[in-house]
Design a protein around this motif. Sequence first.
Motif, PDB file in Angstrom:
ATOM      1  N   GLY A   1       0.812  -1.209   0.000  1.00 50.40           N
ATOM      2  CA  GLY A   1       0.000   0.000   0.000  1.00 50.40           C
ATOM      3  C   GLY A   1       0.842   1.254   0.000  1.00 50.40           C
ATOM      4  N   ALA A   2       0.346   2.311   0.650  1.00 51.43           N
ATOM      5  CA  ALA A   2       1.040   3.601   0.670  1.00 51.43           C
ATOM      6  C   ALA A   2       0.639   4.370   1.922  1.00 51.43           C
ATOM      7  N   TRP A   3       1.453   5.362   2.261  1.00 54.53           N
ATOM      8  CA  TRP A   3       1.163   6.216   3.418  1.00 54.53           C
ATOM      9  C   TRP A   3       0.160   7.294   3.029  1.00 54.53           C
ATOM     10  N   ASP A   4      -0.776   7.595   3.941  1.00 47.53           N
ATOM     11  CA  ASP A   4      -1.696   8.702   3.679  1.00 47.53           C
ATOM     12  C   ASP A   4      -1.157   9.980   4.309  1.00 47.53           C
ATOM     13  N   GLU A   5      -1.912  11.056   4.203  1.00 49.67           N
ATOM     14  CA  GLU A   5      -1.444  12.354   4.678  1.00 49.67           C
ATOM     15  C   GLU A   5      -1.257  12.401   6.189  1.00 49.67           C
ATOM     16  N   SER A   6      -1.975  11.542   6.911  1.00 49.78           N
ATOM     17  CA  SER A   6      -1.877  11.557   8.372  1.00 49.78           C
ATOM     18  C   SER A   6      -0.745  10.671   8.888  1.00 49.78           C
ATOM     19  N   GLY A   7      -0.058   9.976   7.993  1.00 48.97           N
ATOM     20  CA  GLY A   7       1.045   9.136   8.420  1.00 48.97           C
ATOM     21  C   GLY A   7       0.677   7.685   8.644  1.00 48.97           C
ATOM     22  N   LEU A   8      -0.588   7.316   8.347  1.00 51.92           N
ATOM     23  CA  LEU A   8      -1.005   5.924   8.468  1.00 51.92           C
ATOM     24  C   LEU A   8      -0.746   5.184   7.157  1.00 51.92           C
ATOM     25  N   PHE A   9      -0.398   3.910   7.274  1.00 55.22           N
ATOM     26  CA  PHE A   9      -0.171   3.085   6.089  1.00 55.22           C
ATOM     27  C   PHE A   9      -1.498   2.498   5.651  1.00 55.22           C
ATOM     28  N   VAL A  10      -1.945   2.821   4.425  1.00 57.80           N
ATOM     29  CA  VAL A  10      -3.211   2.340   3.885  1.00 57.80           C
ATOM     30  C   VAL A  10      -2.959   1.029   3.132  1.00 57.80           C
ATOM     31  N   VAL A  11      -3.594  -0.039   3.602  1.00 61.30           N
ATOM     32  CA  VAL A  11      -3.374  -1.367   3.030  1.00 61.30           C
ATOM     33  C   VAL A  11      -4.211  -1.533   1.773  1.00 61.30           C
ATOM     34  N   GLN A  12      -3.531  -1.642   0.626  1.00 59.04           N
ATOM     35  CA  GLN A  12      -4.220  -1.858  -0.638  1.00 59.04           C
ATOM     36  C   GLN A  12      -4.309  -3.344  -0.969  1.00 59.04           C
ATOM     37  N   ALA A  13      -3.297  -4.115  -0.561  1.00 56.59           N
ATOM     38  CA  ALA A  13      -3.273  -5.550  -0.827  1.00 56.59           C
ATOM     39  C   ALA A  13      -2.590  -6.263   0.329  1.00 56.59           C
ATOM     40  N   LEU A  14      -2.924  -7.545   0.495  1.00 58.40           N
ATOM     41  CA  LEU A  14      -2.287  -8.341   1.535  1.00 58.40           C
ATOM     42  C   LEU A  14      -2.177  -9.786   1.086  1.00 58.40           C
ATOM     43  N   ALA A  15      -1.222 -10.494   1.715  1.00 60.85           N
ATOM     44  CA  ALA A  15      -0.983 -11.902   1.383  1.00 60.85           C
ATOM     45  C   ALA A  15      -0.631 -12.653   2.656  1.00 60.85           C
ATOM     46  N   PRO A  16      -1.197 -13.858   2.862  1.00 58.14           N
ATOM     47  CA  PRO A  16      -0.820 -14.655   4.035  1.00 58.14           C
ATOM     48  C   PRO A  16       0.653 -15.065   3.929  1.00 58.14           C
ATOM     49  N   ARG A  17       1.421 -14.738   4.926  1.00 58.65           N
ATOM     50  CA  ARG A  17       2.856 -15.031   4.878  1.00 58.65           C
ATOM     51  C   ARG A  17       3.124 -16.520   4.687  1.00 58.65           C
ATOM     52  N   VAL A  18       2.382 -17.365   5.407  1.00 60.13           N
ATOM     53  CA  VAL A  18       2.649 -18.803   5.380  1.00 60.13           C
ATOM     54  C   VAL A  18       2.350 -19.407   4.010  1.00 60.13           C
ATOM     55  N   LEU A  19       1.451 -18.796   3.239  1.00 60.15           N
ATOM     56  CA  LEU A  19       1.097 -19.337   1.932  1.00 60.15           C
ATOM     57  C   LEU A  19       2.282 -19.319   0.982  1.00 60.15           C
ATOM     58  N   LEU A  20       3.047 -18.234   0.992  1.00 52.86           N
ATOM     59  CA  LEU A  20       4.127 -18.048   0.026  1.00 52.86           C
ATOM     60  C   LEU A  20       5.481 -18.529   0.535  1.00 52.86           C
ATOM     61  N   GLN A  21       5.548 -19.038   1.752  1.00 55.09           N
ATOM     62  CA  GLN A  21       6.795 -19.579   2.269  1.00 55.09           C
ATOM     63  C   GLN A  21       7.189 -20.847   1.518  1.00 55.09           C
ATOM     64  N   VAL A  22       8.484 -21.063   1.368  1.00 55.78           N
ATOM     65  CA  VAL A  22       8.969 -22.291   0.732  1.00 55.78           C
ATOM     66  C   VAL A  22       9.070 -23.370   1.816  1.00 55.78           C
TER      67      VAL A  22
END
Length: 385
Positions: free
Chosen positions: A35-56
Amino acid sequence: MRMPPVVTDRNHTYPSTSKDIEKYTLNESGWYIYGAWDESGLFVVQALAPRVLLQVKPERVVVGKKSVKKYLKKESWGNLAAQKGKISSVVLGWGTTEKRSATAWREGKRALLIHVYGGIGGNKTESTAKGPLYFGHFAYGIAQVVREPLTDELRFEIVYHQIYTHNTDGLISGSLHWSRYMGDRFFGWLGLRPVADTIVALDGFTGDYETENGQKRSPLDQVVYQLEIMAARYRIGDGTGGTFVGPANCTQDANQALYAALRQIAKAIRSHPNIEEWKKQHPSQLHRLEQLESLGLDLRRLLLPWGTARADWKNQAEVLGSTLEDDPVQNLIRSLLSWRTILPHLTSDEVTQAFLKQGGEAWVLRTNQVGGFDPDIEPVAPMTL
């Protein structure tokens, strides 16, 4: 950080939801967020992925021809209602051991990805999943093992090469990263559809071959090249400005690109000025070359079961999708010449087994409407034979 609510689609269904996401077992291992930071300094989540899914790190290893076929045909897409919100990571091999799997998928390794998605059922069933037959969607892609800088662990980096028409779901014909096609909270399929991403690796297909001038070429690179050509044709409709697509065309046209790549590879091998001398100079590549040739024959029998090439595949004629000008009878005949590629689920299983037969490995990543809880939807499996 914050996860703003998303807008419903035409079926009044939310592409994703964060409801009770902190209660999921997947939350224990964490999420990758984009995602990206907004004007207030919060990180706006545009996409997410389960960490365990993509682990080898596979949850399970299935070994043996019979066990693999049983998993692909019955287990992978079985009992979907109970699998809602869950994932699985399974390594397949006709002679694979767990120890080998852990070492074979090293950093930098690339492999072909076979993507199939299912339908949306439940209280808000999508229109295409209301009938007795649901085909699903098919695409190829590339998966590469990379080292994640945040955790210093190996994970899969996935890019899809979508052969499809532009549509209101935000799908664009071309190359799309996992975070855009799957993980995007507004346009992705992670929270909406059941998905099987099968990563197949075979040294003869994914490895490099040294040519007479010292250059290195990989059959996998040729496949990517052909997929990019086909995607570009879809973007412009072969010069008409647009194209239309039916339920089977995404599978058949993606496999036309694979067929074209195999023909180019075979042609390059046959046109070498002294193939026998090349074999003597590169003994380490000889076994991979034999693997590649055997794989090519198996895939040809799979893609063209009647033993003859479709005219539009052989000559790369300007026929793709389902255009309004198509002759229905001729379109049916063309499809029957490659009938196995009409069903995405069947095609995925058959292509996967062709790689395994030659000594390759497969890694199946399954997701089933993952993320927050939406009581109005249920996963629907794509049909097979």
